[in-house]
Design a protein around this motif. Sequence first.
Motif, PDB file in Angstrom:
ATOM      1  N   ASP A 120       0.894  -1.104  -0.148  1.00 49.73           N
ATOM      2  CA  ASP A 120       0.036  -0.023   0.058  1.00 49.73           C
ATOM      3  C   ASP A 120       0.846   1.367   0.034  1.00 49.73           C
ATOM      4  O   ASP A 120       1.962   1.163   0.152  1.00 49.73           O
ATOM      5  N   TYR A 121       0.207   2.387  -0.356  1.00 48.79           N
ATOM      6  CA  TYR A 121       0.927   3.667  -0.345  1.00 48.79           C
ATOM      7  C   TYR A 121       1.565   3.718   1.323  1.00 48.79           C
ATOM      8  O   TYR A 121       0.778   3.394   2.261  1.00 48.79           O
ATOM      9  N   PRO A 122       2.513   4.653   1.456  1.00 44.14           N
ATOM     10  CA  PRO A 122       3.063   4.844   3.084  1.00 44.14           C
ATOM     11  C   PRO A 122       2.114   5.705   3.592  1.00 44.14           C
ATOM     12  O   PRO A 122       1.265   6.440   3.143  1.00 44.14           O
ATOM     13  N   ASN A 123       2.245   5.469   4.805  1.00 42.95           N
ATOM     14  CA  ASN A 123       1.251   6.109   6.059  1.00 42.95           C
ATOM     15  C   ASN A 123       1.394   7.476   5.705  1.00 42.95           C
ATOM     16  O   ASN A 123       0.360   8.215   5.983  1.00 42.95           O
ATOM     17  N   TRP A 124       2.422   8.006   5.590  1.00 42.01           N
ATOM     18  CA  TRP A 124       2.575   9.597   5.575  1.00 42.01           C
ATOM     19  C   TRP A 124       1.971  10.241   4.412  1.00 42.01           C
ATOM     20  O   TRP A 124       1.149  11.214   4.410  1.00 42.01           O
ATOM     21  N   PHE A 125       1.949   9.354   3.313  1.00 39.16           N
ATOM     22  CA  PHE A 125       1.311   9.743   2.200  1.00 39.16           C
ATOM     23  C   PHE A 125      -0.145   9.846   2.241  1.00 39.16           C
ATOM     24  O   PHE A 125      -0.979  10.674   1.758  1.00 39.16           O
ATOM     25  N   LEU A 126      -0.720   8.592   2.901  1.00 34.89           N
ATOM     26  CA  LEU A 126      -2.112   8.537   2.926  1.00 34.89           C
ATOM     27  C   LEU A 126      -2.742   9.554   3.975  1.00 34.89           C
ATOM     28  O   LEU A 126      -3.813   9.833   3.906  1.00 34.89           O
ATOM     29  N   GLY A 127      -1.881   9.788   4.969  1.00 33.89           N
ATOM     30  CA  GLY A 127      -2.373  10.876   6.056  1.00 33.89           C
ATOM     31  C   GLY A 127      -2.342  12.222   5.195  1.00 33.89           C
ATOM     32  O   GLY A 127      -3.248  13.108   5.685  1.00 33.89           O
ATOM     33  N   PHE A 128      -1.339  12.392   4.605  1.00 36.24           N
ATOM     34  CA  PHE A 128      -1.301  13.818   3.909  1.00 36.24           C
ATOM     35  C   PHE A 128      -2.471  13.962   2.793  1.00 36.24           C
ATOM     36  O   PHE A 128      -3.267  15.022   2.721  1.00 36.24           O
ATOM     37  N   CYS A 129      -2.926  12.883   1.928  1.00 44.93           N
ATOM     38  CA  CYS A 129      -3.992  12.559   1.266  1.00 44.93           C
ATOM     39  C   CYS A 129      -5.229  13.078   2.219  1.00 44.93           C
ATOM     40  O   CYS A 129      -6.333  13.839   1.666  1.00 44.93           O
ATOM     41  N   THR A 130      -5.350  12.177   3.240  1.00 50.48           N
ATOM     42  CA  THR A 130      -6.646  12.389   4.104  1.00 50.48           C
ATOM     43  C   THR A 130      -6.540  13.990   4.680  1.00 50.48           C
ATOM     44  O   THR A 130      -7.797  14.544   4.551  1.00 50.48           O
ATOM     45  N   GLY A 131      -5.590  14.516   4.716  1.00 48.31           N
ATOM     46  CA  GLY A 131      -5.697  15.778   5.324  1.00 48.31           C
ATOM     47  C   GLY A 131      -6.103  16.658   4.271  1.00 48.31           C
ATOM     48  O   GLY A 131      -6.878  17.762   4.572  1.00 48.31           O
ATOM     49  N   ILE A 132      -5.567  16.756   3.055  1.00 48.91           N
ATOM     50  CA  ILE A 132      -5.982  17.485   2.052  1.00 48.91           C
ATOM     51  C   ILE A 132      -7.441  17.255   1.483  1.00 48.91           C
ATOM     52  O   ILE A 132      -8.360  18.270   1.386  1.00 48.91           O
ATOM     53  N   ILE A 133      -7.997  16.041   1.629  1.00 50.58           N
ATOM     54  CA  ILE A 133      -9.535  15.775   1.303  1.00 50.58           C
ATOM     55  C   ILE A 133     -10.300  16.417   2.406  1.00 50.58           C
ATOM     56  O   ILE A 133     -11.240  17.111   2.109  1.00 50.58           O
TER      57      ILE A 133
END
Length: 257
Positions: A120-133
Amino acid sequence: MDRQIKSVDEIYKLLHITVMVGRIILQSGGEVFRVEDTIERMCSSFTNLDGYEVLAMKTSVSVTLIYEGIPYNSVAREKSPSYKLEVVDMMNAFSRNFINTGMDLNQAYRVVMKIDRVKDYPNWFLGFCTGIIGALFTLLYGGPTVDFVPAFFVGFITYYIVNKSAVFFVPEFMVQLLAGFLTAGIAAVFSSIGFATDPNMIIIGCLMPYVPGMAITNAVRDILSGDYMTGLMTIAQAIFIAVGLAFGVGMVLAIYL
């Protein structure tokens, strides 16, 4: 293309491959009818099978192959499905190649194992995307532009903590309650220190990544396909997710207001 099973060993290989395919599709958020259709098409490519039966539900898949009058069965469970549409697409492409090219069972097993190991994508990237969304939804629902940055941090911090809770095998309901609690709690703290101006819009926007929209969509598709049990189970899960989010937010707002 005329393909035939040549030995009992090949039956066990095909059984193992098809069960893995079903489990991976379920694990990646695929619908039940997709699991059953994919496995049935793979089995139908062998002309000397006496029959086959596939039963898929939200958290399990069972495959039975009948060869020379003897049934062979295997069952796999998947208790923590997620949503990885890229993996579903890869598995669809594999199944088509398996059927159309007469792929060897050993080669098919290697391909399935490779797909299963896709990271899966790294957690920092998923967290970043979640924040942007969350920040974008905050603006979409009428929040002020100055709340974009605090909404981003609310979404990022909430995702990071909620993702860490999975290590401790926290029940799904408690995970969603924690997500709602943290979203509302951090937004309230930011508002109290003057970092955010409209905590209500931040809460609404940052909750959107956790709303079970895809689960409800899959449930409706399963029901329309005749898989009533799976559809009702998925709807029940979506309701519990929504209730957990509401309880988490409500606990904070009851204190904050």
